[in-house]
Design an enzyme around this catalytic site. Sequence first.
Site, PDB file in Angstrom:
ATOM      1  N   ASP A  11       1.037  -1.017   0.049  1.00 14.52           N
ATOM      2  CA  ASP A  11      -0.051   0.079   0.156  1.00 14.52           C
ATOM      3  C   ASP A  11       0.828   1.432  -0.125  1.00 14.52           C
ATOM      4  O   ASP A  11       1.959   1.364   0.982  1.00 14.52           O
ATOM      5  CB  ASP A  11      -0.782  -0.003   1.113  1.00 14.52           C
ATOM      6  CG  ASP A  11      -2.006   1.117   1.428  1.00 14.52           C
ATOM      7  OD1 ASP A  11      -2.480   1.585   2.347  1.00 14.52           O
ATOM      8  OD2 ASP A  11      -2.395   1.303   0.170  1.00 14.52           O
ATOM      9  N   HIS A  12       0.566   2.236  -0.931  1.00 18.23           N
ATOM     10  CA  HIS A  12       1.537   3.389  -0.930  1.00 18.23           C
ATOM     11  C   HIS A  12       2.648   3.255  -0.954  1.00 18.23           C
ATOM     12  O   HIS A  12       3.885   3.598  -0.114  1.00 18.23           O
ATOM     13  CB  HIS A  12       1.002   4.340   0.308  1.00 18.23           C
ATOM     14  CG  HIS A  12      -0.536   4.740   0.279  1.00 18.23           C
ATOM     15  ND1 HIS A  12      -0.790   5.712  -0.625  1.00 18.23           N
ATOM     16  CD2 HIS A  12      -1.661   4.661   0.949  1.00 18.23           C
ATOM     17  CE1 HIS A  12      -2.085   5.959  -0.422  1.00 18.23           C
ATOM     18  NE2 HIS A  12      -2.468   5.437   0.285  1.00 18.23           N
TER      19      HIS A  12
ATOM     20  N   ASP B 222       2.775   4.548  -5.292  1.00 17.05           N
ATOM     21  CA  ASP B 222       2.295   6.046  -5.027  1.00 17.05           C
ATOM     22  C   ASP B 222       3.137   7.163  -5.644  1.00 17.05           C
ATOM     23  O   ASP B 222       3.684   7.442  -4.632  1.00 17.05           O
ATOM     24  CB  ASP B 222       2.049   5.993  -3.527  1.00 17.05           C
ATOM     25  CG  ASP B 222       1.136   7.541  -3.365  1.00 17.05           C
ATOM     26  OD1 ASP B 222       0.753   7.717  -2.179  1.00 17.05           O
ATOM     27  OD2 ASP B 222       1.192   8.204  -4.259  1.00 17.05           O
TER      28      ASP B 222
ATOM     29  N   HIS C  54      -7.148   9.928   4.345  1.00 15.51           N
ATOM     30  CA  HIS C  54      -6.788   9.144   5.279  1.00 15.51           C
ATOM     31  C   HIS C  54      -7.008   9.480   6.847  1.00 15.51           C
ATOM     32  O   HIS C  54      -6.919  10.537   7.173  1.00 15.51           O
ATOM     33  CB  HIS C  54      -5.308   8.585   5.204  1.00 15.51           C
ATOM     34  CG  HIS C  54      -4.987   8.218   3.959  1.00 15.51           C
ATOM     35  ND1 HIS C  54      -3.525   8.368   3.446  1.00 15.51           N
ATOM     36  CD2 HIS C  54      -5.245   7.027   3.307  1.00 15.51           C
ATOM     37  CE1 HIS C  54      -3.593   7.631   2.332  1.00 15.51           C
ATOM     38  NE2 HIS C  54      -4.575   6.737   2.369  1.00 15.51           N
TER      39      HIS C  54
ATOM     40  N   ASN D 223     -10.198   0.952   0.436  1.00  9.53           N
ATOM     41  CA  ASN D 223      -9.296   0.825   1.457  1.00  9.53           C
ATOM     42  C   ASN D 223      -9.811   1.339   3.000  1.00  9.53           C
ATOM     43  O   ASN D 223     -10.316   2.283   3.120  1.00  9.53           O
ATOM     44  CB  ASN D 223      -8.022   1.561   0.860  1.00  9.53           C
ATOM     45  CG  ASN D 223      -7.186   0.966  -0.191  1.00  9.53           C
ATOM     46  OD1 ASN D 223      -7.828   0.290  -1.005  1.00  9.53           O
ATOM     47  ND2 ASN D 223      -6.171   1.667  -0.329  1.00  9.53           N
TER      48      ASN D 223
HETATM   49  O1  G3H Z   1      -4.414   3.021   2.009  1.00 10.36           O
HETATM   50  C1  G3H Z   1      -4.965   2.383   2.981  1.00 10.36           C
HETATM   51  C2  G3H Z   1      -6.294   3.332   3.248  1.00 10.36           C
HETATM   52  O2  G3H Z   1      -6.476   4.461   2.345  1.00 10.36           O
HETATM   53  C3  G3H Z   1      -6.627   3.436   4.616  1.00 10.36           C
HETATM   54  O3  G3H Z   1      -7.498   4.740   4.875  1.00 10.36           O
HETATM   55  O4  G3H Z   1      -7.194   4.629   7.514  1.00 10.36           O
HETATM   56  O5  G3H Z   1      -8.797   6.283   6.363  1.00 10.36           O
HETATM   57  O6  G3H Z   1      -9.270   3.926   6.239  1.00 10.36           O
HETATM   58  P1  G3H Z   1      -8.296   4.854   6.370  1.00 10.36           P
HETATM   59 ZN    ZN Z   2      -4.548   4.821   1.164  1.00  4.99          ZN
END
Ligand code: G3H
Ligand code: ZN
Length: 287
Positions: A84-85, A105, A177, A229
């Site tokens: 992720d990212h 990302d 986020h 996500n």
């Molecule tokens: O990449 C992870 C998510 O975008 C997490 O988003 O923590 O706001 O649910 P969140």
């Molecule tokens: Zn994210």
Amino acid sequence: MLVSAKEMLQKAKAGHYAVGQFNINNLEWTKAILLTAQENNSPVILGVSEGAGKYMAGYKTVVGMVNGMLEELNITVPVALHLDHGSYEGCLKCVEAGFSSIMYDGSHSPIDENVANTKKLVEICAEHGMSLEAEVGSIGGEEDGVVGMGECADPQECKRIADLGIDFLAAGIGNIHGKYPANWKGLSFETLDAVQQLTGDMPLVLHGGTGIPTDMIQKAISLGVAKINVNTECQLAFAAATREYIEAGKDQQGKGFDPRKLLAPGFDAIKATVKEKMEIFGSINKA
Ligand code: G3H
Ligand code: ZN
């Protein structure tokens, strides 16, 4: 065994539902999410941020833990293990470690740099049968030290990135986020629709799933979102359940201090949160 997220997201886009990416933070998170997906016959994406990967003693440790659980828990629903990212370097490490999907990302870089790096990763992922997510327009808020402004993506830039051959695209549409502030203006469905018009069948990704109202989630799915996500909401549920257990003094009753007992309420809270999201996203019985 792990699968790339490509097929599950193409199916979700065509079926007008979304697959949850639930970020993992340790063994309990991983086990809770996998069991919930299996119990509900739902595909699932396990998200690993670079910080969480470091916390869990490295990407190879994560791969070993997840692959072991798939076998020991008899998980048969489609599961993707997804960085992720990711930074460019982080992406390469996860390819080498055995992930089945990665997100590069590049949203914080100039678009030409984002394009150049994404292009290289398209080829690498194709060689390894992995899926690739890219991002345009940084997501607001902070996650693992990555702070985004919550800008709305330029649909033309989204098309440039999508045309490189990625598998799914995260376009910033005012999502954030973490917890959404009281004065949050909501998602820009105008931007999302413009991006979908230019990117066609490309499954779109909604980051920052915590706290987005159900009607907005469902509208986003109707406009092409097929991956959503969630991380913070599971973390908050885990913390609240653990706090309740300790404030009730249960950690001091008998062997209540045993981590297998101490962590159980939080484990159950993660499961409940994941199931609720799968119901809202529409992925139950879609494995
Ligand atoms: O990449 C992870 C998510 O975008 C997490 O988003 O923590 O706001 O649910 P969140
Ligand atoms: Zn994210």
